[in-house]
Design a protein around this motif. Structure first.
Motif, PDB file in Angstrom:
ATOM      1  N   UNK A   1      41.065  15.799  49.004  1.00  0.00           N
ATOM      2  CA  UNK A   1      41.019  14.369  48.722  1.00  0.00           C
ATOM      3  C   UNK A   1      40.900  13.594  50.028  1.00  0.00           C
ATOM      4  N   UNK A   2      40.495  12.341  49.906  1.00  0.00           N
ATOM      5  CA  UNK A   2      40.388  11.460  51.064  1.00  0.00           C
ATOM      6  C   UNK A   2      41.597  10.528  51.090  1.00  0.00           C
ATOM      7  N   UNK A   3      42.212  10.400  52.242  1.00  0.00           N
ATOM      8  CA  UNK A   3      43.291   9.437  52.438  1.00  0.00           C
ATOM      9  C   UNK A   3      42.655   8.136  52.916  1.00  0.00           C
ATOM     10  N   UNK A   4      42.786   7.083  52.108  1.00  0.00           N
ATOM     11  CA  UNK A   4      42.245   5.778  52.466  1.00  0.00           C
ATOM     12  C   UNK A   4      43.399   4.864  52.861  1.00  0.00           C
ATOM     13  N   UNK A   5      43.321   4.261  54.022  1.00  0.00           N
ATOM     14  CA  UNK A   5      44.339   3.307  54.445  1.00  0.00           C
ATOM     15  C   UNK A   5      44.088   1.982  53.733  1.00  0.00           C
TER      16      UNK A   5
ATOM     17  N   UNK B   1      38.362   9.846  40.742  1.00  0.00           N
ATOM     18  CA  UNK B   1      39.557   9.022  40.561  1.00  0.00           C
ATOM     19  C   UNK B   1      40.205   8.702  41.897  1.00  0.00           C
ATOM     20  N   UNK B   2      40.885   7.569  41.922  1.00  0.00           N
ATOM     21  CA  UNK B   2      41.647   7.168  43.102  1.00  0.00           C
ATOM     22  C   UNK B   2      43.042   6.753  42.661  1.00  0.00           C
ATOM     23  N   UNK B   3      44.044   7.318  43.300  1.00  0.00           N
ATOM     24  CA  UNK B   3      45.435   6.935  43.045  1.00  0.00           C
ATOM     25  C   UNK B   3      45.770   5.843  44.054  1.00  0.00           C
ATOM     26  N   UNK B   4      45.917   4.606  43.550  1.00  0.00           N
ATOM     27  CA  UNK B   4      45.931   3.438  44.424  1.00  0.00           C
ATOM     28  C   UNK B   4      47.307   2.849  44.691  1.00  0.00           C
ATOM     29  N   UNK B   5      48.361   3.460  44.180  1.00  0.00           N
ATOM     30  CA  UNK B   5      49.691   2.902  44.406  1.00  0.00           C
ATOM     31  C   UNK B   5      49.779   1.478  43.892  1.00  0.00           C
ATOM     32  N   UNK B   6      50.398   0.589  44.677  1.00  0.00           N
ATOM     33  CA  UNK B   6      50.550  -0.803  44.257  1.00  0.00           C
ATOM     34  C   UNK B   6      49.529  -1.715  44.939  1.00  0.00           C
ATOM     35  N   UNK B   7      48.380  -1.158  45.273  1.00  0.00           N
ATOM     36  CA  UNK B   7      47.326  -1.954  45.903  1.00  0.00           C
ATOM     37  C   UNK B   7      46.504  -2.710  44.857  1.00  0.00           C
TER      38      UNK B   7
ATOM     39  N   UNK C   1      50.604   1.490  53.184  1.00  0.00           N
ATOM     40  CA  UNK C   1      50.053   1.853  51.874  1.00  0.00           C
ATOM     41  C   UNK C   1      48.750   2.630  52.029  1.00  0.00           C
ATOM     42  N   UNK C   2      48.633   3.699  51.285  1.00  0.00           N
ATOM     43  CA  UNK C   2      47.404   4.494  51.274  1.00  0.00           C
ATOM     44  C   UNK C   2      46.991   4.748  49.831  1.00  0.00           C
ATOM     45  N   UNK C   3      45.727   5.079  49.652  1.00  0.00           N
ATOM     46  CA  UNK C   3      45.204   5.483  48.356  1.00  0.00           C
ATOM     47  C   UNK C   3      44.608   6.877  48.514  1.00  0.00           C
ATOM     48  N   UNK C   4      44.727   7.682  47.467  1.00  0.00           N
ATOM     49  CA  UNK C   4      44.220   9.053  47.497  1.00  0.00           C
ATOM     50  C   UNK C   4      42.991   9.145  46.609  1.00  0.00           C
TER      51      UNK C   4
ATOM     52  N   UNK D   1      52.131   7.112  48.058  1.00  0.00           N
ATOM     53  CA  UNK D   1      51.206   6.039  48.410  1.00  0.00           C
ATOM     54  C   UNK D   1      51.865   5.036  49.333  1.00  0.00           C
ATOM     55  N   UNK D   2      53.172   4.884  49.208  1.00  0.00           N
ATOM     56  CA  UNK D   2      53.952   4.013  50.088  1.00  0.00           C
ATOM     57  C   UNK D   2      55.427   4.287  49.831  1.00  0.00           C
ATOM     58  N   UNK D   3      56.301   3.592  50.565  1.00  0.00           N
ATOM     59  CA  UNK D   3      57.715   3.981  50.575  1.00  0.00           C
ATOM     60  C   UNK D   3      58.653   3.002  49.888  1.00  0.00           C
ATOM     61  N   UNK D   4      58.175   2.210  48.944  1.00  0.00           N
ATOM     62  CA  UNK D   4      59.111   1.388  48.187  1.00  0.00           C
ATOM     63  C   UNK D   4      59.963   2.268  47.285  1.00  0.00           C
ATOM     64  N   UNK D   5      61.210   1.837  47.069  1.00  0.00           N
ATOM     65  CA  UNK D   5      62.195   2.700  46.423  1.00  0.00           C
ATOM     66  C   UNK D   5      61.762   3.224  45.061  1.00  0.00           C
ATOM     67  N   UNK D   6      61.011   2.419  44.320  1.00  0.00           N
ATOM     68  CA  UNK D   6      60.630   2.838  42.970  1.00  0.00           C
ATOM     69  C   UNK D   6      59.527   3.892  42.967  1.00  0.00           C
ATOM     70  N   UNK D   7      59.043   4.252  44.144  1.00  0.00           N
ATOM     71  CA  UNK D   7      58.035   5.300  44.267  1.00  0.00           C
ATOM     72  C   UNK D   7      58.575   6.567  44.933  1.00  0.00           C
ATOM     73  N   UNK D   8      59.803   6.504  45.456  1.00  0.00           N
ATOM     74  CA  UNK D   8      60.301   7.627  46.262  1.00  0.00           C
ATOM     75  C   UNK D   8      61.621   8.220  45.778  1.00  0.00           C
TER      76      UNK D   8
END
Length: 208
Positions: A124-128, A146-152, A136-139, A54-61
């Motif tokens: 799935x749809x990639x939402x910016x 369902x939508x996987x929204x990361x830290x949005x 940051x994107x949401x899937x 969903x994005x590239x912060x260290x705790x997600x990658x």
């Protein structure tokens, strides 16, 4: 399609494994504890097809390289954060004294726009949804609701905007325009804490 939430690492980031009846799966935001993720994949006898970020912060990658090498699968991220994967200053790992600098290889595929994407049986749809970070994107898995929204968007909260490239106005706009336009019964799978729904956040989120 089914899914599981696996909190991992120092910040208890939610990694997700979404899987179908054919035994294929996608791994989303594997921030740490690759063994925990691998154990679930083994238990369910799943075959991973890709890593989605969903994005590239260290705790997600943090566990991306180990998992994609283990399963020989590609990793996907938005092009605006392609350089963040290998840069501790950008991905935030250099900010924490008790965190080793996170440096991983470049992504295999880059999202450059909103699009409908298909990966080996998953559509799935990639939402910016920028604001927490520029890329940051949401899937959005429409058929599964369902939508996987990361830290949005969180249950009763929103992503922080005091990190590199964060913008509160942009974040609020992303939530209003992209996420709150989804059906209210859509499950929101956030990057931290508990699952919620779009309807619950429209009605009760104190930021709106």
């Amino acid at each position: 399609m089914d899914w599981i939430r696996l909190p991992v690492g120092l910040l208890q980031t939610n990694a997700y494994v979404v899987y179908n009846k054919k035994g294929r799966c996608l791994i989303v935001d594997p921030g740490d504890e690759e063994k925990k993720i691998h154990q679930f994949v083994q238990k369910k006898k799943l075959k991973p097809q890709a890593v989605l970020l969903t994005h590239a912060h260290f705790d997600h990658i943090g566990a991306v390289d180990i998992l994609r090498e283990q399963y020989s699968i590609p990793a996907y991220i938005h092009q605006k954060e392609k350089k963040w994967l290998s840069n501790p200053l950008l991905n935030g790992s250099e900010k924490y004294e008790d965190v080793e600098p996170v440096v991983i290889k470049g992504a295999d595929h880059l999202f450059s726009k909103e699009e409908k994407t298909a990966i080996d049986g998953f559509t799935f749809h990639v939402l910016e949804t920028p604001g927490h970070s520029p890329g940051s994107v949401s899937f959005y898995f429409k058929e599964s609701g369902l939508v996987i929204a990361g830290d949005t968007l969180f249950k009763g909260g929103i992503g922080r905007t005091d990190l590199k490239g964060g913008q509160e106005k942009e974040l609020l706009k992303s939530i209003r325009d992209k996420l709150f336009s989804l059906p209210e019964d859509t499950y929101v799978l956030p990057g931290h804490d508990q699952v919620t729904t779009i309807g619950q956040e429209i009605k009760h989120n104190p930021f709106f």
